[in-house]
Motif scaffolding. Structure first.
Motif, PDB file in Angstrom:
ATOM      1  N   CYS A 190       0.870  -1.184   0.000  1.00 24.55           N
ATOM      2  CA  CYS A 190       0.000   0.000   0.000  1.00 24.55           C
ATOM      3  C   CYS A 190       0.907   1.235   0.000  1.00 24.55           C
ATOM      4  N   PRO A 191       0.907   2.030  -1.072  1.00 22.78           N
ATOM      5  CA  PRO A 191       1.820   3.182  -1.134  1.00 22.78           C
ATOM      6  C   PRO A 191       1.572   4.196  -0.017  1.00 22.78           C
ATOM      7  N   GLU A 192       0.318   4.354   0.388  1.00 22.07           N
ATOM      8  CA  GLU A 192       0.072   5.340   1.440  1.00 22.07           C
ATOM      9  C   GLU A 192       0.690   4.884   2.766  1.00 22.07           C
TER      10      GLU A 192
ATOM     11  N   THR B  45      -1.604  -4.006   2.363  1.00 27.34           N
ATOM     12  CA  THR B  45      -2.843  -3.228   2.238  1.00 27.34           C
ATOM     13  C   THR B  45      -3.852  -3.603   3.316  1.00 27.34           C
TER      14      THR B  45
ATOM     15  N   ARG C 121      -8.577   1.153   5.018  1.00 25.73           N
ATOM     16  CA  ARG C 121      -8.016   2.506   4.853  1.00 25.73           C
ATOM     17  C   ARG C 121      -8.402   3.143   3.527  1.00 25.73           C
ATOM     18  N   CYS C 122      -8.768   2.315   2.562  1.00 27.57           N
ATOM     19  CA  CYS C 122      -8.983   2.836   1.207  1.00 27.57           C
ATOM     20  C   CYS C 122     -10.171   3.804   1.194  1.00 27.57           C
TER      21      CYS C 122
ATOM     22  N   CYS D  47      -7.759   9.134  -1.062  1.00 28.14           N
ATOM     23  CA  CYS D  47      -6.386   8.636  -0.895  1.00 28.14           C
ATOM     24  C   CYS D  47      -5.557   9.118  -2.088  1.00 28.14           C
TER      25      CYS D  47
ATOM     26  N   PHE E  97      -3.116   8.013  -3.546  1.00 28.21           N
ATOM     27  CA  PHE E  97      -2.546   6.975  -4.419  1.00 28.21           C
ATOM     28  C   PHE E  97      -3.624   6.074  -5.031  1.00 28.21           C
ATOM     29  N   LEU E  98      -4.870   6.477  -4.833  1.00 25.83           N
ATOM     30  CA  LEU E  98      -6.010   5.630  -5.214  1.00 25.83           C
ATOM     31  C   LEU E  98      -5.929   5.095  -6.645  1.00 25.83           C
TER      32      LEU E  98
ATOM     33  N   CYS F  25      -2.429   2.587  -7.122  1.00 27.57           N
ATOM     34  CA  CYS F  25      -1.953   1.515  -6.245  1.00 27.57           C
ATOM     35  C   CYS F  25      -2.421   0.154  -6.760  1.00 27.57           C
TER      36      CYS F  25
ATOM     37  N   GLN G 188      -6.101  -1.305  -5.717  1.00 29.33           N
ATOM     38  CA  GLN G 188      -7.253  -0.772  -6.446  1.00 29.33           C
ATOM     39  C   GLN G 188      -7.258  -1.251  -7.891  1.00 29.33           C
TER      40      GLN G 188
END
Ligand code: SF4
Length: 692
Positions: A321-323, A380, A384-385, A389, A391-392, A395, A398
């Motif tokens: 997960c990039p975030e 991930t 949190r998604c 976000c 990076f939606l 990522c 998604q």
């Protein structure tokens, strides 16, 4: 670049704790080189493996060897405080050298010296091995950069020369923009080896994830009997039979166990009827290789002009997960533990290249304490998604979800199937999608993967990571200003209480229990201590002299874990807050830990209630991590498969190669090698039916 001195040690054992130095070689950046042979505590005989493995001539060694104290002092004089360079320096040469210095009575803390490890650097520069690099060992790296094997490989002087060449090659590699700067911000000396380029970490992490859709427009896939030579150049009787059995199972909603011999052409055998039917089907394999094979076959069909829509489905926990990685980066800049900073730096590179599969990283990382510490943090968490976000759109998670919506064929592995259709974790957005079809390859592994998915585990190291995630030094979820801002005053006070009171108590309870329990396992466990020890929980534990302390420690741990779970419940009430989204999985983790501890105590008759007689309670000690874990393993998984897995699917076709499997009663069991199908109706017992 700094004025490094390359160093290499040849020693009597690959295990740094047992190794005694036989030879040391050094070479500085000006090319000046030295070499020492060192005598060992017990004189070595000519047949000692070190002479065969390194090629050190025994007679020369005998003639030139020095007492360690003298050789080591000369080495320190040569180094003169200059930074060290070596391949696997941090995990091998330096610990071996430090031990030798201590034994020789030379007070010199090597950790005070700067050190650059080309193995670690290579893993950071190549988080995925490029084409032509067959491994990260010195010889592999040397061959990759020079096209030649190392001459006199395993002699210390040859290895230091090779190390210089590898460093020269590595620093010429081009890193994604901004990565070297991020490494410097993380306080990693590797960042200083590369020119600084523009670019922010957020931009690095916005790289679109490499998630390849298998999507082809084209003709409808024909019935397997009507396939032309473009897809089936030759027809095999067993494969023809497999087409028929799979088609019948899918159309009639049957559960059919297929036994097919090697060479049947099973991948086509199950995929072609699935493609012809055109209905949503899970194709589940055991290994990545078979997954790749199924996907390749689907692409091949698509390229031949047929319509194919397929997606590879992976566990969110294994998907970067990039975030979460961005947050880790912000925290890791103040992190004392260098291994955590290194793992963060490598993950930034991995993400910047578009990679996202945390399981696919080279084995090196899975042995790294720092990586294990951050591994679960950057997987991930679908809770949190959200639409805002940053990076939606890029990522991996998604993108996989998007492809999944469109796909007719969903390719996954058995571990995923078990975790998400049978496991203990609920994952939002991972709807099990009842009513689809299931084709399960390599079904003889099913019992093992189901057992693993249904096993409750309490892992000491993982629990420590969870505690650190909540609060560590001045960081952690419960100290994070952005998250705290969203909470009410009462909740903020609760968070403070957890940080100041509960977590220190939990740390203490865990440390006490750990010290005593590991000693207990080392004394009572069975197995080879080099590879791990296991002990089954039985009634006899209560009669052991160690029991009163274990019992006390376990009760203390239970009570504080239960308190923590309740406190986190208060803090995660407001579901939409970021705090709640992060705390819910932790709360669920704590619940599973409590369930396991309660089950153990029930099994010993220490708590009211019927113990679950289908559980085998084990404890293990792992020498690589130094941690213990408790496991509650199901003895028989057939009930779970029967009631919770198969009913999710309209039809199920597990198939396997071996002919030695059991014949589950009530299933249609078809042998596709010419024998007559045997077995019964569509709703039978679970496979496999035998008890472990
Ligand atoms: S959308 Fe979800 S998985 Fe993607 S980066 Fe954001 S939080 Fe992570």
């Amino acid at each position: 670049m700094k004025a490094y001195v390359a160093l290499d040690i040849e020693a009597t054992s690959p295990n740094p704790e047992e190794a005694e130095i036989v030879e040391i070689a050094v070479q500085d950046d000006g090319g000046e080189a030295r070499r020492w042979y060192l005598s060992t505590r017990d004189p070595l005989r000519p047949e000692h493996p070190v002479f065969r493995l390194t090629g050190i001539p025994f007679a020369e060694y005998e003639r030139e060897k020095l007492p360690p104290q003298r050789a080591l002092q000369e080495l320190l004089d040569f180094l003169d405080g200059r930074p060290l360079l070596g391949h696997n320096l941090l995990r091998y040469d330096l610990p071996v050298l430090q031990k030798a210095l201590n034994l020789a009575g030379i007070e010199f803390p090597l950790r005070s010296m700067q050190a650059l490890d080309t193995l670690r650097l290579a893993h950071m520069v190549f988080p995925v091995p490029p084409e032509g690099l067959s491994g990260y060992r010195l010889g592999d790296m040397h061959f990759y950069f020079t096209g030649k094997p190392i001459q006199d490989a395993h002699r210390a002087h040859a290895d230091v020369e090779a190390t210089w060449k590898i460093l020269a090659g590595l620093v010429l590699e081009k890193l994604p923009d901004g990565l070297a700067r991020a490494w410097r911000e993380l306080g990693l000396s590797e960042g200083e080896l590369f020119p600084e380029t523009q670019g922010q970490v957020k931009e690095l992490l916005a790289t679109p994830a490499l998630v390849e859709p298998v999507s082809y427009e084209g003709k409808r896939f024909p019935h397997p009997s009507a396939l032309g030579a473009d897809l089936l150049p030759s027809r095999r009787p067993a494969q023809e039979k497999m087409f028929g059995e799979v088609e019948r199972a899918l159309k009639e909603g049957r559960r059919t166990l297929l036994e097919a011999p090697t060479g049947t052409g099973k991948t086509k055998g199950y995929l072609y009827p699935v493609l012809h039917l055109g209905e949503r089907t899970w194709v589940v394999t055991h290994t990545k290789v078979l997954q790749a094979q199924a996907l390749e076959e689907l692409k091949y069909v698509g390229k031949k002009g047929y319509e194919v829509k397929a997606a590879l489905v992976k566990s969110p926990k294994d998907t970067l997960c990039p975030e979460a990685l961005f947050e880790l980066f912000l925290d890791a800049r103040q992190e004392e533990d260098e291994e955590v900073r290194v793992a963060t730096g490598m993950l930034l590179h991995y993400a910047a290249l578009g990679h996202h599969d945390l399981e696919a990283l080279p084995a090196y990382w899975h042995f790294s304490r720092g990586f294990r510490e951050v591994r679960n943090r950057v997987g991930t968490n679908p809770r949190r998604c959200r639409v805002d976000c940053p990076f939606l759109h890029n990522c991996a998670y998604q993108r996989i979800l998007d492809h999944r919506k469109e796909a007719q064929v969903l390719v996954a592995n058995q571990a995923y199937l078990m975790t998400h259709f049978l496991g203990q974790e609920e994952v939002p957005g991972e709807d099990p999608e009842s009513g689809t079809h299931l084709v399960l390859d390599e079904a003889h592994h099913l019992e093992d993967t189901a057992t693993e998915a249904l096993t409750l585990v309490l892992d000491h190291e993982e629990l420590e990571h969870v505690i650190n995630r909540l609060a560590r030094a001045d960081r952690g979820l419960l100290k994070d200003g952005r998250r705290l801002e969203e909470l009410s005053l009462e909740e903020k006070n609760k968070a403070k209480e957890v940080v100041e009171n509960l977590l220190p108590r939990l740390r203490e309870a865990l440390a006490n229990y750990t010290t005593y329990f590991i000693n207990f396992l080392k004394r009572r466990g069975s197995g080879d201590p080099r590879y791990g020890l296991t002990l089954e929980l039985t009634d006899s534990w209560k009669r052991l002299e160690e029991w009163p302390r274990i019992d006390r420690g376990e009760r203390a741990l239970l009570s504080v874990l239960a308190e923590l779970k309740e406190a986190l419940k208060v803090l995660s009430q407001a579901e939409r807050t970021l705090m709640a989204r992060d705390l819910v999985p932790i709360r669920e983790y704590l619940q599973r830990a409590l369930d396991l501890l309660f089950e153990r105590r029930k099994a010993l008759g220490l708590l009211k209630g019927e113990p679950n007689s289908n559980l085998l309670h084990l404890s293990e000690w792992d020498p690589t991590t130094g941690s213990w874990r408790h496991l509650a393993q199901p003895i028989d998984v057939s009930q779970d498969l029967q009631t919770r897995l198969w009913p999710r699917f309209r039809s199920a076709v597990p198939q396997y190669t071996s002919k030695r499997g059991t014949t589950p009663l009530g299933w249609t069991c078809a042998h596709v090698d010419g024998q007559v199908p045997i077995g019964g109706g569509p709703h039978g017992t679970a496979y496999p039916t035998h008890q472990r």
